[in-house]
Design an enzyme around this catalytic site. Structure first.
Site: not given
Length: 304
Positions: A115, A117, A119
């Site tokens: 993953e 990311d 955010e």
């Protein structure tokens, strides 16, 4: 160090003045020449949960994700990719968004997932937004960095991008690099995602236990629904659905994201990254001696 521990003066800091680099010029060109998703949204994306909270406007290539006390929303690309360039324009939640998280990320799902990311941690009215980046490789994460954005991301759209190749992962905001993670698999096995194709996903969800000042500020549901705007998803990469995995090589003659200017950072980009970290970084897992008395091995390779 949590975002609330900085003074409000941080929010009023002027934008870092950085020169345009080869990276900027190339990204602008590729945005014009690239594969921006158009047409029917549902041909390119799947709603993962809460279809009622996903509002699509195909004409303007925008998607609104909303969250109320019942549920947030999530979507993912129909295709999965191994290496490439991935970007979107975002306009974040305006006003009191404490406890909320909006995301743009790549993921392979599963217990041993990879993953990458972006955010965005909600805030109380008038406080700076924090961008939280993380990386998972074979199910192992814990590689968080957090920094304040140097502009108000609720006033207009800004572009958030990931360039992922055989050599490095580069996170950028409006073409300015904010994080680098190099591929050191040859000496640090398990530290770099390089085998699992990933879908591109977006979501909004309640994270009041940790998102704002470590969970000190709860979500105020009287301000819901909370809405985040996504626009101009732009992806280029090797699609696993096209049986093109054999072409996902480091040969930059067929895959532009592998070109020399994306294999490392030039002097200008290194200066930009150092400036951003010096002025806006509020947390780096490599410096967290309580969690990691001995810094992870990869940290020494990713210093700038």
């Amino acid at each position: 160090m949590h975002e609330g521990e900085r003074t409000d003066d941080m929010y009023r800091l002027k934008s870092v003045i950085v020169g345009r680099s080869v990276l900027s010029a190339c990204l602008i060109f590729l945005t014009l020449m690239g594969s921006c998703f158009a047409g029917d949204f549902h041909d390119d994306f799947t709603v993962v949960w809460s279809r009622e909270n996903v509002i699509v406007d195909d004409a303007s290539r925008t998607v609104k994700l909303s969250m109320n006390e019942v549920a947030g929303a999530s979507l993912a690309s129909s295709d999965a990719f191994l290496f490439g360039s991935f970007s979107v324009k975002l306009k974040l939640i305006k006003g009191d968004s404490a406890g909320t998280v909006c995301s743009f990320y790549l993921t392979s799902y599963g217990s041993n997932h990879d993953e990458i990311d972006f955010e965005f941690l909600g805030n109380e009215t008038g406080q700076p937004y924090v961008v939280h980046t993380n990386l998972f490789s074979n199910g192992v994460g814990g590689r968080e960095q957090r920094m304040f954005l140097w502009f108000d991301p609720t006033e207009s759209f800004h572009t958030y991008s990931v360039i992922w190749n055989h050599h490095q992962i580069l996170w950028t905001v409006d073409d300015t690099p904010i994080r680098l993670h190099r591929n050191m698999e040859s000496v640090d096995s398990g530290s770099y995602p390089h085998k699992q194709p990933m879908v591109v996903a977006a979501s909004i969800f309640d994270a009041s236990t940790w998102a704002t000042r470590g969970g000190a500020v709860p979500t105020k549901w009287e301000h819901s629904p909370f809405v985040v705007d996504y626009k101009d998803f732009t992806f280029q990469g090797c699609k696993s659905s096209d049986n093109a995995m054999s072409t996902c090589t480091s040969n930059y003659q067929s895959n532009w994201w592998e070109t020399p200017q994306f294999q490392t950072l030039d002097t200008n980009m290194t200066s930009q990254l150092r400036t951003i970290h010096h002025n806006y970084m509020v947390y780096d897992y490599c410096l967290d001696q309580r969690r990691y008395p001995i810094p992870p091995k990869e940290c020494s390779y990713n210093q700038v």
